[in-house]
Motif scaffolding. Structure first.
Motif, mmCIF file in Angstrom:
data_model
loop_
_atom_site.group_PDB
_atom_site.id
_atom_site.type_symbol
_atom_site.label_atom_id
_atom_site.label_comp_id
_atom_site.label_asym_id
_atom_site.label_seq_id
_atom_site.Cartn_x
_atom_site.Cartn_y
_atom_site.Cartn_z
ATOM 1 N N ALA A 21 45.357 37.937 47.276
ATOM 2 C CA ALA A 21 47.048 38.128 46.502
ATOM 3 C C ALA A 21 46.831 37.623 44.996
ATOM 4 O O ALA A 21 45.714 37.350 44.420
ATOM 5 N N GLU A 73 42.880 47.955 49.245
ATOM 6 C CA GLU A 73 44.270 47.713 50.877
ATOM 7 C C GLU A 73 45.552 46.999 50.420
ATOM 8 O O GLU A 73 46.511 47.310 49.901
ATOM 9 N N TYR A 74 45.290 45.531 49.303
ATOM 10 C CA TYR A 74 46.771 45.219 49.031
ATOM 11 C C TYR A 74 47.264 45.512 47.920
ATOM 12 O O TYR A 74 48.050 45.512 48.271
ATOM 13 N N LYS A 77 49.046 48.824 48.933
ATOM 14 C CA LYS A 77 50.369 48.209 49.951
ATOM 15 C C LYS A 77 51.301 47.873 48.680
ATOM 16 O O LYS A 77 52.605 47.411 48.708
ATOM 17 N N TYR A 78 51.032 46.928 48.131
ATOM 18 C CA TYR A 78 51.612 46.557 46.820
ATOM 19 C C TYR A 78 52.605 48.057 46.216
ATOM 20 O O TYR A 78 54.041 47.510 45.729
#
Length: 222
Positions: A21, A73-74, A77-78
């Motif tokens: 993150a 992937e983060y 999604k963000y």
């Protein structure tokens, strides 16, 4: 050229990067970039967000950084976008590293102007120090990549190391730069030609010399 492929998606990769993150500072930067775009176009911020993510990975690993699949992937999604769209961007642009790299990513231009000015010797100098294309050296310092033109044709041959360019290289000049980096120093960036400041003609101007000191009007002489 570099072999562009994603790192294998393994359980170990997921364990290390699955909880990635943004830090609070990088989240603020990400939101700043997203806010530049009009409503409905926030996905356009994917490039700066990938850069932020890569730099954060680099800070955590003491390397130049790369993009594990869970990190992409983060970012997807963000930005509320399909992962494949993020992967498409990351695999297209060479500024994104798809596999681990060393502390210093040595990108050697091998396009025609640099090749004619000795880029093969520059690559050989890198290999003589134990570098292999696409791999991290045993000491963790170096990754060697051959890339296409980076726009320094007038000062060829050149390399980009992390965020800096080094130009007008010879094997000896390159080794001096690499020795300095390995020693924790900050070598002079840009041209390595003594007496040259940027991309002005080597040896000084040979035409339009009156323009050096004043805006000379040549029209009456033509």
């Amino acid at each position: 050229m570099a072999d562009r492929h994603l790192a294998t998606d393994t359980p170990e990769l997921r364990e290390r990067w699955g909880a990635f993150a943004f830090t609070s500072d990088n989240k603020a930067k990400a939101d700043y970039h997203i806010a530049k775009y009009p409503e409905g176009r926030q996905k356009s911020a994917v490039m700066p967000l990938l850069d932020l993510a890569q730099r954060q990975v680099g800070a955590e690993t003491d390397t130049q950084g790369w993009l594990p699949l869970p990190v992409m992937e983060y970012v997807a999604k963000y930005l509320d976008m399909p992962v494949i769209r993020v992967v498409e961007v990351a695999t297209f642009y060479f500024m994104y590293n798809l596999v681990p790299v060393g502390k210093f990513h040595v990108q050697v231009c091998g396009t025609t102007p640099c090749m004619l000015r000795g880029s093969d010797d520059i690559i050989s100098a890198c290999k003589s120090r134990g570098m292999e294309k696409g791999k991290v050296s045993e000491d963790g310092f170096w990754t060697l990549t051959e890339v296409e033109c980076m726009g320094n044709c007038a000062t060829a041959p050149m390399v980009q190391i992390n965020d800096d360019n080094y130009e007008d290289l010879t094997p000896e000049r390159l080794n001096a730069v690499l020795d300095a980096l390995a020693a924790g120093e900050s070598p002079k960036t840009g041209t390595q030609e003594p007496g040259r400041k940027t991309s002005e003609p080597a040896g000084g101007p040979s035409t339009l010399k009156e323009m050096v000191d004043a805006n000379h009007d040549y029209r009456s002489e033509w």
